[in-house]
Write an enzyme that holds these catalytic residues in place. Sequence first.
Site, PDB file in Angstrom:
ATOM      1  N   SER A  27       0.828  -1.212   0.000  1.00  0.00           N
ATOM      2  CA  SER A  27       0.000   0.000   0.000  1.00  0.00           C
ATOM      3  C   SER A  27       0.855   1.252   0.000  1.00  0.00           C
ATOM      4  O   SER A  27       0.341   2.362   0.089  1.00  0.00           O
ATOM      5  CB  SER A  27      -0.933   0.006   1.220  1.00  0.00           C
ATOM      6  OG  SER A  27      -0.184  -0.088   2.412  1.00  0.00           O
ATOM      7  N   ASN A 114      -1.388  -2.342  13.233  1.00  0.00           N
ATOM      8  CA  ASN A 114      -2.842  -2.148  13.335  1.00  0.00           C
ATOM      9  C   ASN A 114      -3.184  -0.875  14.101  1.00  0.00           C
ATOM     10  O   ASN A 114      -4.056  -0.112  13.689  1.00  0.00           O
ATOM     11  CB  ASN A 114      -3.504  -3.357  14.012  1.00  0.00           C
ATOM     12  CG  ASN A 114      -3.331  -4.622  13.204  1.00  0.00           C
ATOM     13  OD1 ASN A 114      -2.794  -4.578  12.107  1.00  0.00           O
ATOM     14  ND2 ASN A 114      -3.775  -5.741  13.745  1.00  0.00           N
ATOM     15  N   HIS A 160     -40.873  22.371  -8.272  1.00  0.00           N
ATOM     16  CA  HIS A 160     -41.054  21.486  -9.444  1.00  0.00           C
ATOM     17  C   HIS A 160     -40.455  22.126 -10.694  1.00  0.00           C
ATOM     18  O   HIS A 160     -40.907  21.849 -11.797  1.00  0.00           O
ATOM     19  CB  HIS A 160     -42.538  21.176  -9.704  1.00  0.00           C
ATOM     20  CG  HIS A 160     -43.282  20.710  -8.504  1.00  0.00           C
ATOM     21  ND1 HIS A 160     -43.499  19.378  -8.233  1.00  0.00           N
ATOM     22  CD2 HIS A 160     -43.857  21.387  -7.468  1.00  0.00           C
ATOM     23  CE1 HIS A 160     -44.190  19.260  -7.107  1.00  0.00           C
ATOM     24  NE2 HIS A 160     -44.404  20.473  -6.616  1.00  0.00           N
ATOM     25  N   SER A 281     -16.363  25.355 -26.811  1.00  0.00           N
ATOM     26  CA  SER A 281     -16.570  24.107 -27.550  1.00  0.00           C
ATOM     27  C   SER A 281     -15.549  24.054 -28.675  1.00  0.00           C
ATOM     28  O   SER A 281     -15.223  25.074 -29.285  1.00  0.00           O
ATOM     29  CB  SER A 281     -17.990  24.095 -28.130  1.00  0.00           C
ATOM     30  OG  SER A 281     -18.059  23.216 -29.229  1.00  0.00           O
ATOM     31  N   LYS A 287     -20.212  28.737 -28.269  1.00  0.00           N
ATOM     32  CA  LYS A 287     -20.500  28.114 -26.976  1.00  0.00           C
ATOM     33  C   LYS A 287     -19.617  28.618 -25.846  1.00  0.00           C
ATOM     34  O   LYS A 287     -18.434  28.860 -26.004  1.00  0.00           O
ATOM     35  CB  LYS A 287     -20.304  26.578 -27.061  1.00  0.00           C
ATOM     36  CG  LYS A 287     -21.352  25.837 -27.826  1.00  0.00           C
ATOM     37  CD  LYS A 287     -22.744  25.862 -27.199  1.00  0.00           C
ATOM     38  CE  LYS A 287     -22.880  25.018 -25.962  1.00  0.00           C
ATOM     39  NZ  LYS A 287     -22.737  23.579 -26.220  1.00  0.00           N
ATOM     40  N   GLU A 294     -20.485  21.823 -13.971  1.00  0.00           N
ATOM     41  CA  GLU A 294     -20.788  20.442 -14.375  1.00  0.00           C
ATOM     42  C   GLU A 294     -19.830  19.466 -13.702  1.00  0.00           C
ATOM     43  O   GLU A 294     -20.225  18.366 -13.314  1.00  0.00           O
ATOM     44  CB  GLU A 294     -20.702  20.313 -15.897  1.00  0.00           C
ATOM     45  CG  GLU A 294     -21.844  21.018 -16.606  1.00  0.00           C
ATOM     46  CD  GLU A 294     -21.636  21.149 -18.105  1.00  0.00           C
ATOM     47  OE1 GLU A 294     -22.591  21.491 -18.785  1.00  0.00           O
ATOM     48  OE2 GLU A 294     -20.507  20.909 -18.585  1.00  0.00           O
ATOM     49  N   TYR A 321      -8.740  -6.239  13.211  1.00  0.00           N
ATOM     50  CA  TYR A 321      -8.115  -5.877  11.938  1.00  0.00           C
ATOM     51  C   TYR A 321      -8.188  -6.996  10.908  1.00  0.00           C
ATOM     52  O   TYR A 321      -7.902  -8.158  11.208  1.00  0.00           O
ATOM     53  CB  TYR A 321      -6.631  -5.488  12.149  1.00  0.00           C
ATOM     54  CG  TYR A 321      -6.016  -5.012  10.853  1.00  0.00           C
ATOM     55  CD1 TYR A 321      -6.167  -3.696  10.436  1.00  0.00           C
ATOM     56  CD2 TYR A 321      -5.335  -5.901  10.013  1.00  0.00           C
ATOM     57  CE1 TYR A 321      -5.665  -3.263   9.217  1.00  0.00           C
ATOM     58  CE2 TYR A 321      -4.824  -5.477   8.794  1.00  0.00           C
ATOM     59  CZ  TYR A 321      -4.990  -4.166   8.402  1.00  0.00           C
ATOM     60  OH  TYR A 321      -4.500  -3.744   7.207  1.00  0.00           O
ATOM     61  N   LYS A 329      -7.610   3.996   2.858  1.00  0.00           N
ATOM     62  CA  LYS A 329      -6.861   5.238   2.614  1.00  0.00           C
ATOM     63  C   LYS A 329      -7.218   5.911   1.288  1.00  0.00           C
ATOM     64  O   LYS A 329      -7.331   7.137   1.218  1.00  0.00           O
ATOM     65  CB  LYS A 329      -5.353   4.953   2.695  1.00  0.00           C
ATOM     66  CG  LYS A 329      -4.901   4.921   4.146  1.00  0.00           C
ATOM     67  CD  LYS A 329      -3.588   4.231   4.360  1.00  0.00           C
ATOM     68  CE  LYS A 329      -3.654   2.748   4.378  1.00  0.00           C
ATOM     69  NZ  LYS A 329      -4.461   2.119   5.417  1.00  0.00           N
TER      70      LYS A 329
HETATM   71  N1  ARG Z   1      -0.770  -1.263   5.416  1.00  0.00           N
HETATM   72  C1  ARG Z   1      -1.667  -1.788   6.390  1.00  0.00           C
HETATM   73  C2  ARG Z   1      -3.000  -1.049   6.287  1.00  0.00           C
HETATM   74  O1  ARG Z   1      -3.015  -0.016   5.780  1.00  0.00           O
HETATM   75  C3  ARG Z   1      -1.108  -1.599   7.769  1.00  0.00           C
HETATM   76  C4  ARG Z   1      -1.655  -2.544   8.775  1.00  0.00           C
HETATM   77  C5  ARG Z   1      -1.182  -3.918   8.479  1.00  0.00           C
HETATM   78  N2  ARG Z   1      -1.567  -4.826   9.483  1.00  0.00           N
HETATM   79  C6  ARG Z   1      -1.482  -6.156   9.348  1.00  0.00           C
HETATM   80  N3  ARG Z   1      -1.906  -6.861  10.332  1.00  0.00           N
HETATM   81  N4  ARG Z   1      -1.025  -6.678   8.238  1.00  0.00           N
HETATM   82  O2  ARG Z   1      -4.028  -1.524   6.720  1.00  0.00           O
END
Ligand code: ARG
Length: 462
Positions: A27, A114, A160, A281, A287, A294, A321, A329
């Site tokens: 990630s 976590n 309306h 346009s 235009k 929009e 978790y 994210k």
């Molecule tokens: N990159 C992980 C996330 O964003 C971090 C937590 C990972 N935890 C684990 N038990 N593998 O969730």
Amino acid sequence: MEGEKALLWGGRFTGATDPLMVQFNASIGVDKRLFLEDIQGSQAYAKAIARVGLLTDDELQSIIDGLDKVLEEWNSGTFEIQKTDEDIHTANERRLKELIGAIAGKLHTGRSRNDQVSTDMRMWLYKASGRLQDFLKKLMAVFIERATVEVDILMPGYTHLQRAQVVRWSHWLLSHASSLSRDLQRLQQLQKRVNVLPLGSGAIAGNPFGIDRELLAKDLGFDGVSLNSMDSTGDRDIIAEFTFWGTLTMMHLSKWAEDLIIYSTKEFSFIHLSDAYSTGSSLMPQKKNPDSLELIRGKAGSVFGKCAGFLVTLKGLPSTYNKDLQEDKQGMFDTYDILSAVLQIATGVLTTLQVNACQTHGALSEDMLATDVAYYLVRKGVPFREAHGLAGKVVQLAESEKCSMSELPLGKLQSLSLSFDSDLANVWDYNHSVEQYTSAGGTSKESVMKQIENIKAGCGLV
Ligand code: ARG
């Protein structure tokens, strides 16, 4: 095999990870944006474990200084992400170890990614929602400024999408400012819930070394600590709330944009969008398109998707978790990025558009005063239902006589009801019409000015 050994969790593994799985699992591409919060969180955590004797003063200093160097690398763009850097947490720790050696391995004592990731996100979101509040306040200030200055402009109000009653242009502006003021309050309330510290929850069971979580929270600027470690490691309510906040705010802005798109058509010509927020346009030279509006309307759908998508990710997860949560994210960052751009563009659009008062006044017509005829009769003591029927008859009479209601002779009106008198002439004045609505929330000047004061006070804009 070397690769697996380099992974921070690689100890119990003997087989190699599929290269595609390494990519799939990573990630870092998304969460590197949390580098600052990750480092600040680690520095505070190092202090917390030092306080319970897990680090000597020298070790603590070396970890803090090392993390400062890692931060410098991120800030100067020299941090080199390695293939084995699964996420921002492992990347920072790997680099710390390269800089200060084995002592770096003490930093993670009793901590888990976590509780770490949730802490980083809360720190980031706290600041991000502060910035969004500033953008929202700037936008609301423009609504309020225009509503104050342009209070004498009247326009048709629509239900309306049909012409309904005469309203002030400011009343329309404030209708949108009102929903935005609720969005601001919601974000302020959400920000308080964000500011609760999960760190010290470990992977699931809590912290076994007796760290003082309250002190840790204070160090990091949190208002308090989470209640239960099993809950807090899997809790993503604030991300769901934030994406929902974004959805609702975008929905409000989308409705505002839609009104303006309609008002900017040649057919309406109530407003003129500035060139700065329009495009042309490639085919039709005449235009001028309201692309800014929009796009605001269109992006509302994208933000809604973030919210719905993440809620589906959360639904049915077992306790604590699960890696599914790593999907949190992207939704958070995208919601922030879209909202921060949209709020600034909306501010520019509203600051620079011109309202065409001749056109909004010219669009008013007597039929919009039919309700006022009924209210006239009510003031003469006629029950509203009867007055409504009589006003309808006046509309009909004008239609059959092919004239406007104000042109009907008093005698003809009196044949409908003896309550009609020469003072009916006042009803045909649009200013008189709006000035009737003096109760709180109405479209009279006094009431509109009160709404301005209330919105200002409610949002801390005074
Ligand atoms: N990159 C992980 C996330 O964003 C971090 C937590 C990972 N935890 C684990 N038990 N593998 O969730």
